[in-house]
Write an enzyme that holds these catalytic residues in place. Structure first.
Site, short mmCIF file in Angstrom:
data_model
loop_
_atom_site.label_atom_id
_atom_site.label_comp_id
_atom_site.label_asym_id
_atom_site.label_seq_id
_atom_site.Cartn_x
_atom_site.Cartn_y
_atom_site.Cartn_z
CG HIS A 147 57.25 -5.97 10.44
ND1 HIS A 147 58.59 -5.98 10.73
CD2 HIS A 147 56.73 -4.91 11.15
CE1 HIS A 147 58.88 -4.99 11.57
NE2 HIS A 147 57.79 -4.32 11.83
CG HIS A 187 56.73 -5.43 16.26
ND1 HIS A 187 56.25 -4.23 16.74
CD2 HIS A 187 57.45 -5.14 15.17
CE1 HIS A 187 56.66 -3.26 15.93
NE2 HIS A 187 57.40 -3.79 14.97
CD GLU A 221 60.64 -3.67 15.97
OE1 GLU A 221 60.71 -4.04 14.79
OE2 GLU A 221 60.29 -2.52 16.27
C1 BGC Z 1 59.05 -0.35 12.12
C2 BGC Z 1 58.23 0.91 12.07
C3 BGC Z 1 56.79 0.51 11.89
C4 BGC Z 1 56.40 -0.41 13.03
C5 BGC Z 1 54.99 -0.89 12.93
C6 BGC Z 1 58.59 -1.18 13.27
O1 BGC Z 1 59.33 -2.34 13.35
O2 BGC Z 1 60.43 -0.09 12.17
O3 BGC Z 1 58.64 1.75 11.00
O4 BGC Z 1 55.96 1.63 11.85
O5 BGC Z 1 57.24 -1.51 13.07
O6 BGC Z 1 54.72 -1.43 11.71
#
Ligand code: BGC
Length: 345
Positions: A109, A179, A310
């Site tokens: 991310h 998110h 997402e």
């Molecule tokens: C990921 C997860 C992660 C979450 C929070 C999601 O987009 O795929 O693995 O734990 O984000 O960070």
């Protein structure tokens, strides 16, 4: 001329002393969406149930401090590259990049100073909330300065659209998403087990034990990943046990252009959410790692409390040439739209 109203008020300040504003988008159908300029984060979505009772259907915190320490990335805009990059490494135009490893052993991310941690410039134009960020060359070891504009708009038919636009002065991977975690049962609903979900995807991307795609585009037929007809999450989550039970997978979406790719329904409240996007993929994440996160009004979010859809280019696309391209080049315009549309059954 839209009749959706946007109001602005103070939300608090960051630990660095920057003031954060909250914008509330309200339509005449009883839907309101609150967004702060820290992280461009959606902090609440109130939507009516089948009896007209409005409740907050997303997870989050009461204050800026919550969003400054937000391991689940509740509600936030995600960039420069959403999802994982294998071991934080990629090579572009002969230059090797080593990014932060913030989800060992991978980059996740956009790294610790990702777009969710930035204060965006906000302006209102009619029914649109326009957020702008200059992501400088070198931040998080990415190359090129990227100018990003994200426009949030709520319509009278209760569609929240997120329009992402970006330009760069040097080639860079770019993969933007939001998110937000949804629980259509509202604040008192403890989990998503009674949510019915469908995703229009004939294939998904299997992953290794570190959540990096193996490269295969596997058919969903006869697997727990076949969500082409609606399934109750309580019947499916226990079948997906590669890590903690539940989905944390990218689905390869059928079709092209802005189309409906997912539908979520909560029968008891009657609330329905449809997701439309022009992106090739969506990560369904069922909150597998939530472990008692303290949130709004004393809430304690346990595993599977809420789910994220997402929209994205496939994870690790920068290292997997057979995946859809995620590189933005100078002179090109990144332009993509995702819509979360609320109604009642
Ligand atoms: C990921 C997860 C992660 C979450 C929070 C999601 O987009 O795929 O693995 O734990 O984000 O960070």
């Amino acid at each position: 001329m839209s009749t959706v109203k946007i109001t602005k008020e103070a939300f608090g300040s960051t630990s660095a002393g920057d003031e954060v504003d909250k914008y509330t988008l309200t339509n005449n159908a009883g839907v309101s969406v609150e967004i702060i300029n820290f992280g461009g984060t959606i902090v609440s979505i109130h939507a009516p149930d089948k009896n007209g009772v409005t409740d907050d259907v997303i997870s989050g915190y009461d204050n800026v401090a919550g969003y400054e320490n937000n391991p689940p990335y509740f509600g936030a805009l995600i960039g420069r590259v959403a999802n994982r990059i294998c071991r934080g490494k990629f090579t572009l135009n002969g230059k090797e990049h080593q990014l932060a490893i913030n989800n060992s052993p991978n980059h996740l991310h956009g790294g610790p100073q990702g777009y969710n941690m930035q204060l965006w410039n906000a302006s209102v134009e009619g029914s649109k909330l326009i957020l702008h960020l200059t992501d400088p060359d070198g931040r998080e070891n990415y190359t090129g300065t990227v100018q990003v504009t994200v426009t949030y708009e709520l319509t009278e038919d209760s569609a929240l659209s997120i329009h992402y636009q970006a330009k760069t002065d040097q080639a860079t991977p770019l993969n933007l998403t939001n998110h937000t975690y949804f629980n259509l049962g509202g604040k008192a609903s403890p989990n998503i087990y009674d949510h019915l979900i469908s995703i229009a995807a004939d294939r998904y991307t299997p992953k290794d034990e570190t959540c990096i795609p193996t490269g295969e585009l596997a058919p969903v037929d006869n697997t727990p990943f076949d969500l082409r007809t609606p399934v109750l999450l309580k019947n499916r989550i226990p079948l997906v046990t590669e890590g903690p039970p539940g989905f944390d997978h990218n689905f390869c979406l059928n079709g092209e252009g802005l189309r409906c790719i997912a539908r979520v329904e909560h029968a008891a409240s009657g609330r329905v959410m449809e997701v439309l996007t022009d992106q090739p993929g969506v990560q369904l994440y069922t909150g597998n790692f939530l472990d008692g996160v303290r949130g709004k009004s004393g809430a304690c979010y346990q595993q599977h409390h809420s789910l994220a859809l997402e929209t994205q280019v496939y994870p690790d696309a920068i290292n997997q040439p057979q995946f859809p391209d995620c590189v933005l080049k100078p002179g090109e315009v990144y332009d993509t739209t995702t819509v979360y549309k609320f109604s009642c059954s």
